[in-house]
Scaffold this motif. Structure first.
Motif, PDB file in Angstrom:
ATOM      1  N   VAL A 153      -1.682   7.833 -22.006  1.00 16.95           N
ATOM      2  CA  VAL A 153      -1.741   8.313 -20.622  1.00 16.95           C
ATOM      3  C   VAL A 153      -0.451   7.973 -19.882  1.00 16.95           C
ATOM      4  CG1 VAL A 153      -2.864   7.893 -18.398  1.00 16.95           C
ATOM      5  CG2 VAL A 153      -4.252   8.306 -20.428  1.00 16.95           C
ATOM      6  N   LEU A 154      -0.021   6.723 -19.983  1.00 14.74           N
ATOM      7  CA  LEU A 154       1.160   6.291 -19.236  1.00 14.74           C
ATOM      8  C   LEU A 154       2.428   7.002 -19.709  1.00 14.74           C
ATOM      9  CD1 LEU A 154       0.628   2.430 -18.892  1.00 14.74           C
ATOM     10  CD2 LEU A 154       0.489   4.175 -17.100  1.00 14.74           C
ATOM     11  N   VAL A 214       4.705  13.382 -25.668  1.00 15.03           N
ATOM     12  CA  VAL A 214       4.906  13.210 -27.106  1.00 15.03           C
ATOM     13  C   VAL A 214       3.604  12.693 -27.710  1.00 15.03           C
ATOM     14  CG1 VAL A 214       6.137  11.889 -28.870  1.00 15.03           C
ATOM     15  CG2 VAL A 214       7.366  12.765 -26.863  1.00 15.03           C
ATOM     16  N   ALA A 215       3.156  13.318 -28.790  1.00 16.21           N
ATOM     17  CA  ALA A 215       1.912  12.907 -29.429  1.00 16.21           C
ATOM     18  C   ALA A 215       2.066  11.536 -30.076  1.00 16.21           C
ATOM     19  CB  ALA A 215       1.501  13.929 -30.486  1.00 16.21           C
ATOM     20  N   PRO A 216       0.994  10.755 -30.137  1.00 18.17           N
ATOM     21  CA  PRO A 216       1.060   9.430 -30.773  1.00 18.17           C
ATOM     22  C   PRO A 216       1.467   9.530 -32.241  1.00 18.17           C
ATOM     23  CG  PRO A 216      -1.006   9.709 -29.553  1.00 18.17           C
ATOM     24  CD  PRO A 216      -0.351  11.052 -29.604  1.00 18.17           C
ATOM     25  N   LEU A 237       3.098   3.981 -36.325  1.00 22.89           N
ATOM     26  CA  LEU A 237       3.763   2.963 -35.511  1.00 22.89           C
ATOM     27  C   LEU A 237       2.747   1.987 -34.921  1.00 22.89           C
ATOM     28  CD1 LEU A 237       6.399   5.126 -33.582  1.00 22.89           C
ATOM     29  CD2 LEU A 237       6.787   3.644 -35.564  1.00 22.89           C
ATOM     30  N   SER A 238       3.210   0.796 -34.611  1.00 21.52           N
ATOM     31  CA  SER A 238       2.365  -0.221 -33.990  1.00 21.52           C
ATOM     32  C   SER A 238       2.007   0.194 -32.559  1.00 21.52           C
ATOM     33  CB  SER A 238       3.108  -1.557 -33.955  1.00 21.52           C
ATOM     34  OG  SER A 238       4.210  -1.480 -33.046  1.00 21.52           O
ATOM     35  N   ASN A 293       4.582   2.524 -30.823  1.00 22.84           N
ATOM     36  CA  ASN A 293       4.111   3.862 -30.508  1.00 22.84           C
ATOM     37  C   ASN A 293       4.299   4.180 -29.029  1.00 22.84           C
ATOM     38  OD1 ASN A 293       2.514   6.386 -30.954  1.00 22.84           O
ATOM     39  ND2 ASN A 293       1.058   5.322 -29.631  1.00 22.84           N
ATOM     40  N   PHE A 294       4.044   3.208 -28.139  1.00 27.10           N
ATOM     41  CA  PHE A 294       4.245   3.465 -26.719  1.00 27.10           C
ATOM     42  C   PHE A 294       5.710   3.773 -26.431  1.00 27.10           C
ATOM     43  CE2 PHE A 294       5.542   1.915 -22.530  1.00 27.10           C
ATOM     44  CZ  PHE A 294       4.814   2.793 -21.732  1.00 27.10           C
ATOM     45  N   LEU A 295       6.624   2.965 -26.955  1.00 19.55           N
ATOM     46  CA  LEU A 295       8.042   3.219 -26.708  1.00 19.55           C
ATOM     47  C   LEU A 295       8.466   4.568 -27.277  1.00 19.55           C
ATOM     48  CD1 LEU A 295       9.547  -0.317 -27.439  1.00 19.55           C
ATOM     49  CD2 LEU A 295       9.108   0.744 -25.206  1.00 19.55           C
TER      50      LEU A 295
END
Length: 379
Positions: A133-134, A147-149, A153-154, A158-160
């Motif tokens: 979401v963020l 960008v899709a997850p 990635l961790s 994944n967030f970055l």
């Protein structure tokens, strides 16, 4: 004694918890008995979530299964993403957008009920989806598509990746993972207590986390790292020596954000760890400006005796510089705090509901007495 007023519930014990302990006199923070330094340096955020939610550090097999379950919940329904897009286009603040989207997530959760298992299952979904979401919100307001997850990635990496569209380097991923661990829990702070109060009504965990986000959005709780970064940018724009800027500000009656804490009377142990990571990031990038500013300010204020008075650097004094070095916008700092602390909120709700008692304090009435009612046509 029972009628003694404790403003802000200062020093009032309202619950027992196995989750985290803060010793402000010596600067110590533990999660379920483990020192925060050991966890930050040796465990991933996923391991810390498992510890908080299940009571012990996972084995390799348990961690693999737990991580796979978390990864499987990262995708967010298209309707929620469209709402996030609309909020970004409308210029909504990031924390307010996160609050709205988190509440909306419950509409797409297939589970219902008030068992601990349901709380943790729904909590896992919330924790997995908040980064999606963020990142989507930030990309949309920058004119980019979400960008899709990436399932490989961790949680931190994944967030970055979703935020920037580029897979982070190992130093950045490790640093951000460490920051998530450092912010995961911290006793009964305002947002955790809010989530717990909501949980005590046996409301679902979506309500508790949404309430926690609301409490964290206030400037007296979650916004100090943003304040620190804005000060550093102001110092940089002024071309003043940072120590001189601090002297001038204090002479004018101003305060320096990132110093002082409601509990810690010495340097926050989380600040020590983030200072080290800021050094790593600065060495990796070759840009030591924020490191130079923050260490010069800390050294000056320490020499001025603030630490001796119990006003020492807290976690926010260094976290802002770390996030800036990772390319994260200033007004996303508090939402990232929420992204991490959601794990702690969920743990506290689940723990409290095991032996639940509705939280219902009293207030001392100070209003008028014996008021005489006058009908409306005679007023």
């Amino acid at each position: 004694m029972a009628d003694e007023l404790k403003r802000g519930l200062e020093g009032v014990l309202v619950a027992e918890s196995d989750l985290s302990y803060v010793d402000g006199e010596v600067g110590k923070l533990v999660y379920r008995g483990y020192d925060i330094e050991d966890l930050a340096r040796g465990a991933s955020y996923e391991e810390v979530l498992y510890l908080l939610w299940h009571g012990s550090l996972p084995t390799a097999a348990e961690l693999d299964a737990f991580t796979a379950d978390l990864v499987a919940e990262r995708d967010v329904d298209d309707d929620v993403i469209e709402t996030v897009r609309a909020l970004a286009d409308a210029g909504e603040r990031p924390m307010a957008a996160l609050r709205t989207a988190t509440s909306m997530l419950s509409a797409y959760d297939p589970d219902d009920g008030d068992s601990e298992e349901t709380t943790l299952t729904q909590g896992r979904r919330i924790t997995a989806k908040i980064p999606t979401v963020l990142a989507a919100f930030e990309r949309v307001r920058q004119g980019n598509e979400p960008v899709a997850p990436d399932p490989d990635l961790s949680h931190a990496g994944n967030f970055l990746y979703m935020l920037t569209g580029t897979e982070p380097d190992p130093v950045s991923e490790e640093t951000f993972d460490m920051a998530l661990t450092l912010h995961a829990d911290h006793g009964l702070n305002a947002s955790t207590f809010t989530a717990m109060v909501i949980g005590s009504t046996m409301a679902d965990v979506y309500s508790g986390v949404t309430g926690g986000i609301g409490a964290l959005s206030g400037p007296l709780h979650g916004g100090a790292n943003q304040d620190v970064m804005e000060v550093l940018h102001e110092i940089d724009a002024s071309s003043k020596d940072p120590v001189q800027w601090v002297k001038d500000t204090r002479d004018d009656g101003g305060r320096i954000p990132g110093f002082g804490h409601r509990v810690y009377k010495v340097k926050d142990p989380r600040a020590k760890i983030l200072e080290e990571k800021l050094r790593d990031l600065s060495e990796s990038s070759g840009d030591t400006k924020w490191l130079d500013y923050t260490t010069a300010i800390e050294e000056h204020l320490t020499d001025q005796g603030l630490v001796e008075k119990g006003i020492a650097p807290n976690v926010d004094f260094y976290s802002g510089s770390v996030y800036d070095s990772l390319g994260i916008p200033v007004d996303m700092y508090t939402p990232i705090f929420a992204m991490s602390r959601a794990g702690g909120w969920i743990a506290h709700v689940a723990e409290y509901q095991e032996d639940n008692r509705l939280i219902r304090p009293r207030a001392r009435y100070t209003g008028p007495e014996n008021a005489e009612f006058v009908p409306i046509d005679e007023r």
